[in-house]
Structures are given as structure tokens and as C-alpha cells.
Motif scaffolding. Structure first.
Motif, short mmCIF file in Angstrom:
data_model
loop_
_atom_site.label_atom_id
_atom_site.label_comp_id
_atom_site.label_asym_id
_atom_site.label_seq_id
_atom_site.Cartn_x
_atom_site.Cartn_y
_atom_site.Cartn_z
N MET B 1 1.02 -1.21 -0.08
CA MET B 1 0.01 -0.07 0.01
C MET B 1 0.99 1.26 0.02
N ALA B 185 8.79 15.18 10.43
CA ALA B 185 8.03 15.00 11.69
C ALA B 185 6.61 14.54 11.28
N LEU B 188 6.17 11.11 10.36
CA LEU B 188 6.26 10.40 11.60
C LEU B 188 5.04 10.29 12.37
N ARG B 189 4.16 11.14 12.22
CA ARG B 189 2.94 11.27 12.96
C ARG B 189 2.17 10.01 12.91
N VAL B 190 1.68 9.37 14.15
CA VAL B 190 1.12 8.22 14.38
C VAL B 190 0.05 8.20 13.37
N VAL B 193 1.25 7.21 9.97
CA VAL B 193 2.01 6.03 10.10
C VAL B 193 0.99 4.79 10.08
N LEU B 194 0.07 5.10 10.68
CA LEU B 194 -1.31 4.00 10.89
C LEU B 194 -1.97 3.69 9.68
N GLN B 196 -0.73 3.79 6.77
CA GLN B 196 -0.25 3.14 5.46
C GLN B 196 0.26 1.64 6.00
N ILE B 197 -0.28 1.15 7.09
CA ILE B 197 0.03 -0.19 7.49
C ILE B 197 -0.92 -1.02 7.16
N ASP B 198 -0.73 -2.17 6.98
CA ASP B 198 -1.75 -3.56 6.85
C ASP B 198 -2.56 -3.38 7.72
#
Lengths: 199, 199
Positions: B1, B185, B188-190, B193-194, B196-198
Motif C-alpha cells: 500500500m 516529523a 512520523l505522526r502516528v 503511519v497507521l 499506511q500499515i496493513d
């Protein structure tokens, strides 16, 4: 008017390398953090200094601090209390210096309820993202192993949601640069900049 | 993704040096922004290419885009429309590339109502902070001049509140480094980041 310092909290799952990254940050040039000093009820060991290694307090004092809300977080371990006193952090931030706190996930969550204005950084193991597709693509792990690793990663991702930033600890020097960028950026946030300006 | 790109909006009062800073950023290594292309109803000048310098559209098309909500912001100037099409930005972000938009304060506020997830950076003139005490300490300006300068600074500070970050343009290269730290920065914000995660 002095700009209030930042509270920077570095946390993450055990074994992720928080201590290594913290040490590397403190060795960087131009870094002037105050490391948060813990309070404990255990007796000082030879060479340990009060107010430097720990704040050494009696059990009664510690429990009073808990009652008064001065413990940002605490835990009992082998019959002794260990905790993070709020007053020390408050005073340091008010003096304009940043405070750096390296702490486990449980502790970080406790701190956050009391100081939500801090910068909460979650250090993640490398390769957390796209884990399943990478493991499957590699084709060397059994379905069972893949499911187990994905389940473990999910648990860590669940913790992440409580933080502001997620920094992958793939290479320590890269993690340090990311954390430095976060701190630079946080100082430029309008909400903090306006705080330091004449009315 | 693919990780969705960031929308980075650089704005600030006129004369603060937005264009200079933007050019310096695009000359940095490792920068791969897509510059937002404006739409206009004016005729192309010799050498100007559609989809490169501008999206050249008819008045009817432009007004349709306004009706359909595809103009993030627009203004009419000497009988022609100029505006920022949302579809181009949306498609670029979806492809994983960052979009950089340099725009005046009025435009930035319009964009923000439609794309609040962007990163809004306000470029400030140098020496905006502690202005009064510095002017008074210098002792070279009349009370009237000081009040005038403080009043002007206050107007700029009022605009700032609508942005995420305030970057002082004291030295262009420093402003560029600050903006790069902000972008690092923000990635890198949660919350990003979340994304782009499976699952």
C-alpha cells in the motif's frame, strides 16, 4: 519571557532499544535536555547521590506524593516504589529547559493522562509496516509463524495509537535524526510559538 | 500500500519571502514535491504549456469546477479566474507524492477548510517575538513608531493561529531546514503511519 521547555517522552515495547537511542541522543551536539530523575524508596547504593541518580525518599514521603498527585507515574518493584515526580519536571520546564523521559509503555500512558501537552514518541521495531505481505512474499515462513508475528505486531500497533509520533528503530543514527526533527518541528508549532510571544 | 502524500502549504504575509523560501526548498537534495498547478481562464502566453504552467480552461469550465467544489480556492483578477484545482492535488497525493502549495493567506485559509489534513506553515518576518521589549530596549524609536510596528505584528500573529507551524524567515537556509524538519516529523505522526500499515 522564557519559552517553556518541551516534555519529550520516548517509549516503546521492551527490547526495542529505547536506552540505546536515548544515549545516542544525549551524545548529539546542541542537545540540552534535562533527564527526568526518578524518585525511589530504596536506599542509595554506594556512590549514588540524592537529586542526581534518584530522589531518595521515605515510604511515607512517596505515598504522600502519590496522594498529592505529584507522581506522574509509579510502580512497586521488589518492595520499593519507583516513580517520576511531577514537581521536578514542572520546574525544569518552567525554567525553559526541555525534559527527556525514557519510560516503558505503562509508565508513558500514566504520564500522558497528567501531561498531555508532552511530545510522545513511540519507538518501533524495524519492519513493522507491511509485515504480512513481506513475510508472505519471502515465502520462507510457515503460515503459523506469519500469523504469530503479525499478531505480535498488531499488539504493538495498538499501543502506538496513544502516541504522537512513531519512529522506526532500524538504524540508531537514523532514529536519532528523526527524533531531532520531531523536536525541531514541535518547537515551531503555532500553539507553542504563540505561548512565548508578548501579549 | 502506498503511503498517501502530504499536502504542504506555505503561506504568510506578503513580502515575507515565500517565493524565495519555496525556490530554495525545491533546490534541496532528496526533495520530491509536486508543485501544485493552478487553473486559469486567461489565454496561454507564448511558450506556456497546458498542465505544466497552468491548466488553461474556459470560463464555463472554471465556473463548473467552482460549482462542483473542485476549486480549493480561487480569485478573480483583471477579468480572469485563477484557482487551485482539488482533483489534481487529490490524485497526486493518492499516488504517494507530496504536493507543495505556496499561496497567500486568503488562499491558504480557503484551502484549509477543504483539506484540513494538510500541513499549514506560516512564514513570519524575523524578530516578531518580543518585538515591543526589543524596540523599547533599543531606545531609538518613538512611542508612535513602536506602537505602529507592534500593531502590525499583532495582525500577523492573528493570522498565524490558523496554521500548524510558524517558521521565522530570518535566514533563508535556516527557514528551509526548519521546514524540512517539519515535513520529516509530519511523516512520523502516528495518525499518518497507521494509515499506511496493513490492517
Amino acid at each position: 519571557m522564557t519559552q517553556r521547555g518541551l516534555l519529550i517522552v520516548l517509549s516503546g515495547p521492551s527490547g526495542v532499544g529505547k536506552g540505546t537511542v536515548r544515549k545516542a541522543i544525549f551524545e548529539e551536539e546542541g542537545i540540552d535536555f534535562r533527564y527526568s530523575i526518578s524518585a525511589t524508596t530504596r536506599k542509595p547504593r554506594p556512590g549514588e547521590k540524592d537529586g542526581l541518580d534518584y530522589f531518595f525518599v521515605s515510604r511515607e514521603e512517596f505515598e504522600n506524593k502519590i496522594q498529592n498527585g505529584d507522581m506522574l507515574e509509579y510502580a512497586e518493584y521488589v518492595g520499593n516504589y519507583y516513580g517520576t515526580p511531577k514537581s521536578f519536571i514542572d520546574e525544569t520546564l518552567a525554567s525553559g529547559r526541555d525534559v527527556f523521559l525514557e519510560i516503558d509503555v505503562q509508565g508513558a500512558l500514566q504520564v500522558k493522562t497528567k501531561m498531555p501537552e508532552g511530545v510522545y514518541i513511540f519507538l518501533t521495531p524495524p519492519d513493522l509496516t507491511n509485515l504480512r505481505s513481506r513475510l508472505e512474499g519471502r515465502g520462507t515462513d510457515s503460515r503459523e509463524v506469519i500469523e504469530k508475528r503479525v499478531a505480535a505486531a498488531k499488539e504493538e500497533l495498538k499501543m502506538m495509537i496513544n502516541y504522537n509520533y512513531a519512529v522506526e528503530n532500524d538504524v540508531v543514527s537514523k532514529a536519532v535524526q528523526r527524533i531531532k526533527a520531531i523536536i525541531t518541528a514541535e518547537r515551531l508549532r503555532v500553539i507553542r510559538v504563540l505561548d512565548q510571544i508578548d501579549n
